[in-house]
Each structure stands twice: as structure tokens, then as C-alpha cells.
Design an enzyme around this catalytic site. Structure first.
Site, PDB file in Angstrom:
ATOM      1  N   ASN A  43       0.838  -1.199   0.000  1.00 23.17           N
ATOM      2  CA  ASN A  43       0.000   0.000   0.000  1.00 23.17           C
ATOM      3  C   ASN A  43       0.873   1.250   0.000  1.00 23.17           C
ATOM      4  O   ASN A  43       1.972   1.271   0.561  1.00 23.17           O
ATOM      5  CB  ASN A  43      -1.038  -0.008   1.132  1.00 23.17           C
ATOM      6  CG  ASN A  43      -0.483  -0.342   2.495  1.00 23.17           C
ATOM      7  OD1 ASN A  43       0.579  -0.946   2.621  1.00 23.17           O
ATOM      8  ND2 ASN A  43      -1.186   0.048   3.531  1.00 23.17           N
ATOM      9  N   GLU A  45       0.235   5.168   0.721  1.00 23.84           N
ATOM     10  CA  GLU A  45      -0.742   6.139   1.200  1.00 23.84           C
ATOM     11  C   GLU A  45      -0.371   7.564   0.790  1.00 23.84           C
ATOM     12  O   GLU A  45       0.684   7.791   0.184  1.00 23.84           O
ATOM     13  CB  GLU A  45      -0.880   5.992   2.720  1.00 23.84           C
ATOM     14  CG  GLU A  45      -1.421   4.613   3.086  1.00 23.84           C
ATOM     15  CD  GLU A  45      -1.672   4.432   4.571  1.00 23.84           C
ATOM     16  OE1 GLU A  45      -1.219   5.261   5.378  1.00 23.84           O
ATOM     17  OE2 GLU A  45      -2.338   3.443   4.913  1.00 23.84           O
ATOM     18  N   CYS A  54      -4.112   0.727  -2.519  1.00 21.68           N
ATOM     19  CA  CYS A  54      -4.030  -0.557  -1.819  1.00 21.68           C
ATOM     20  C   CYS A  54      -2.919  -1.411  -2.443  1.00 21.68           C
ATOM     21  O   CYS A  54      -2.589  -1.265  -3.629  1.00 21.68           O
ATOM     22  CB  CYS A  54      -5.340  -1.323  -1.941  1.00 21.68           C
ATOM     23  SG  CYS A  54      -6.634  -0.746  -0.835  1.00 21.68           S
ATOM     24  N   GLU A  56      -3.018  -4.459  -3.358  1.00 25.31           N
ATOM     25  CA  GLU A  56      -3.511  -5.270  -4.483  1.00 25.31           C
ATOM     26  C   GLU A  56      -3.511  -4.459  -5.771  1.00 25.31           C
ATOM     27  O   GLU A  56      -3.176  -4.964  -6.849  1.00 25.31           O
ATOM     28  CB  GLU A  56      -4.945  -5.762  -4.210  1.00 25.31           C
ATOM     29  CG  GLU A  56      -5.068  -6.713  -3.038  1.00 25.31           C
ATOM     30  CD  GLU A  56      -5.324  -5.998  -1.719  1.00 25.31           C
ATOM     31  OE1 GLU A  56      -4.830  -4.866  -1.533  1.00 25.31           O
ATOM     32  OE2 GLU A  56      -5.994  -6.588  -0.863  1.00 25.31           O
ATOM     33  N   CYS A  87     -10.211  -5.229   0.344  1.00 23.02           N
ATOM     34  CA  CYS A  87     -11.355  -4.317   0.428  1.00 23.02           C
ATOM     35  C   CYS A  87     -12.267  -4.548  -0.778  1.00 23.02           C
ATOM     36  O   CYS A  87     -11.885  -5.210  -1.752  1.00 23.02           O
ATOM     37  CB  CYS A  87     -10.879  -2.865   0.494  1.00 23.02           C
ATOM     38  SG  CYS A  87     -10.335  -2.196  -1.095  1.00 23.02           S
ATOM     39  N   CYS A  90     -10.879  -3.574  -4.206  1.00 21.26           N
ATOM     40  CA  CYS A  90      -9.817  -4.462  -4.703  1.00 21.26           C
ATOM     41  C   CYS A  90     -10.380  -5.811  -5.139  1.00 21.26           C
ATOM     42  O   CYS A  90      -9.853  -6.433  -6.065  1.00 21.26           O
ATOM     43  CB  CYS A  90      -8.713  -4.623  -3.665  1.00 21.26           C
ATOM     44  SG  CYS A  90      -7.649  -3.161  -3.621  1.00 21.26           S
TER      45      CYS A  90
HETATM   46  N1  THU Z   1      -5.178  -1.994   2.541  1.00 23.14           N
HETATM   47  C1  THU Z   1      -4.583  -2.691   1.516  1.00 23.14           C
HETATM   48  O1  THU Z   1      -3.568  -2.248   0.949  1.00 23.14           O
HETATM   49  N2  THU Z   1      -5.144  -3.866   1.143  1.00 23.14           N
HETATM   50  C2  THU Z   1      -6.181  -4.457   1.775  1.00 23.14           C
HETATM   51  O2  THU Z   1      -6.579  -5.549   1.382  1.00 23.14           O
HETATM   52  C3  THU Z   1      -6.823  -3.803   2.926  1.00 23.14           C
HETATM   53  C4  THU Z   1      -6.381  -2.418   3.201  1.00 23.14           C
HETATM   54  C5  THU Z   1      -4.530  -0.744   2.980  1.00 23.14           C
HETATM   55  C6  THU Z   1      -5.224   0.526   2.624  1.00 23.14           C
HETATM   56  C7  THU Z   1      -4.662   1.471   3.660  1.00 23.14           C
HETATM   57  O3  THU Z   1      -3.402   1.952   3.212  1.00 23.14           O
HETATM   58  C8  THU Z   1      -4.428   0.586   4.879  1.00 23.14           C
HETATM   59  O4  THU Z   1      -4.431  -0.751   4.401  1.00 23.14           O
HETATM   60  C9  THU Z   1      -5.478   0.728   5.956  1.00 23.14           C
HETATM   61  O5  THU Z   1      -6.740   0.619   5.427  1.00 23.14           O
END
Ligand code: THU
Length: 141
Positions: A43, A45, A54, A56, A87, A90
Site C-alpha cells: 500500500n 498512502e 491498496c 492489491e 477491500c 480491490c
Molecule cells: N489496505 C490494503 O492495501 N489492502 C487491503 O486488502 C486492505 C487495506 C490498505 C489501505 C490502507 O493503506 C491501509 O491498508 C489501511 O486501510
């Protein structure tokens, strides 16, 4: 090393590269394609929170740019006791490049694992099938 072990090592390394200063929830993801290639993501941010990516989504981007299109296996690695699940957005992103039998391996850092079908994570999904069906109907008119 079997493919799940290779995926786990790759997911851990990707997760170590996560940029998650806001959530402090680093995630690593791996997609495996029909050719047996592995593509990783973490991820990424952003100070403008909704712009974060994310893990994925990043892995799918790497796969697409390598010219690959068909995912057989996905692994998602996060912290905590319970393995995390992708999520909603994704799930839809993964579905675009998946098959009916694409597996999603949900893991935590200690290696606890749960394997599910992507189609079970996103039942009755909207997909290009509906778009193709409509295009076919329109062509018949
Ligand atoms: N996140 C992912 O990268 N993949 C997931 O399957 C669930 C959530 C990330 C998004 C954000 O940067 C952090 O986790 C918290 O939500």
C-alpha cells in the site's frame, strides 16, 4: 520452495516496503499469473487520504505493465491475528483479471492462512460479461 512459500516471502518483502504513515497498517500483496510469474505490491498512502493505493492495486498495475492479464492466485498479508481480506474495491479490481477458480490466500505475519475463491468474496459481481452481453444484443438489433 513451493509457490505458496514463494508468495509468502514475496508478500513479506513487499509489505516491508509499504508506505503507510497514516494508517500504520502496512500490507503486502502478490498476484500469480497463468505463466507462473509473481507480481508484488504494497500500500502507498497519501496525505490526501483517499488518494492512497491498496497493495492489491499496485500488484495488479505491475502485472498489467508486464503484459500479463490472467491471475490464478492472490495473497494478501497484513498484521494482526486474523488474516486480512481485500477491500471491496480491490475485490472488483482482482476480478477483472481472474478466472472462476482464482484463489485468494489470506495470511498474517505468523503464516496463518485461509484460502477462499475470489468469486466467493464477490458473489454476483458486475463484470465485463454483462457489458459483452449487452454489446451482443445491440449488434443483433
Ligand atoms: N489496505 C490494503 O492495501 N489492502 C487491503 O486488502 C486492505 C487495506 C490498505 C489501505 C490502507 O493503506 C491501509 O491498508 C489501511 O486501510
Amino acid at each position: 520452495m513451493d509457490v505458496l512459500d514463494r508468495m509468502f516471502e514475496a508478500a513479506k518483502a513487499a509489505r516491508d516496503r509499504a508506505y503507510a504513515p497514516y494508517s500504520r497498517f502496512p500490507v503486502g500483496a502478490v498476484v500469480v499469473t497463468e505463466t507462473g510469474a509473481l507480481f508484488v505490491g504494497c500500500n502507498v498512502e497519501n496525505a490526501a487520504y483517499p488518494n492512497g493505493l491498496c497493495a492489491e492495486a499496485v500488484a495488479i498495475g505491475q502485472m498489467a505493465v508486464a503484459g500479463e492479464r490472467r491471475i490464478t492466485d492472490v495473497m494478501v498479508l497484513g498484521a494482526g491475528d486474523e488474516p486480512i481480506t481485500p477491500c471491496g474495491a480491490c475485490r472488483q479490481r482482482l476480478l477483472e483479471f481472474s478466472r472462476d477458480d482464482t484463489r485468494v490466500h489470506l495470511v498474517n505475519i505468523s503464516g496463518r492462512k485461509d484460502t477462499v475463491l475470489l468469486t466467493d468474496l464477490l458473489p454476483r459481481a458486475f463484470s465485463r460479461r454483462q457489458l459483452d452481453d449487452l454489446a451482443r444484443e445491440n449488434n443483433q438489433r
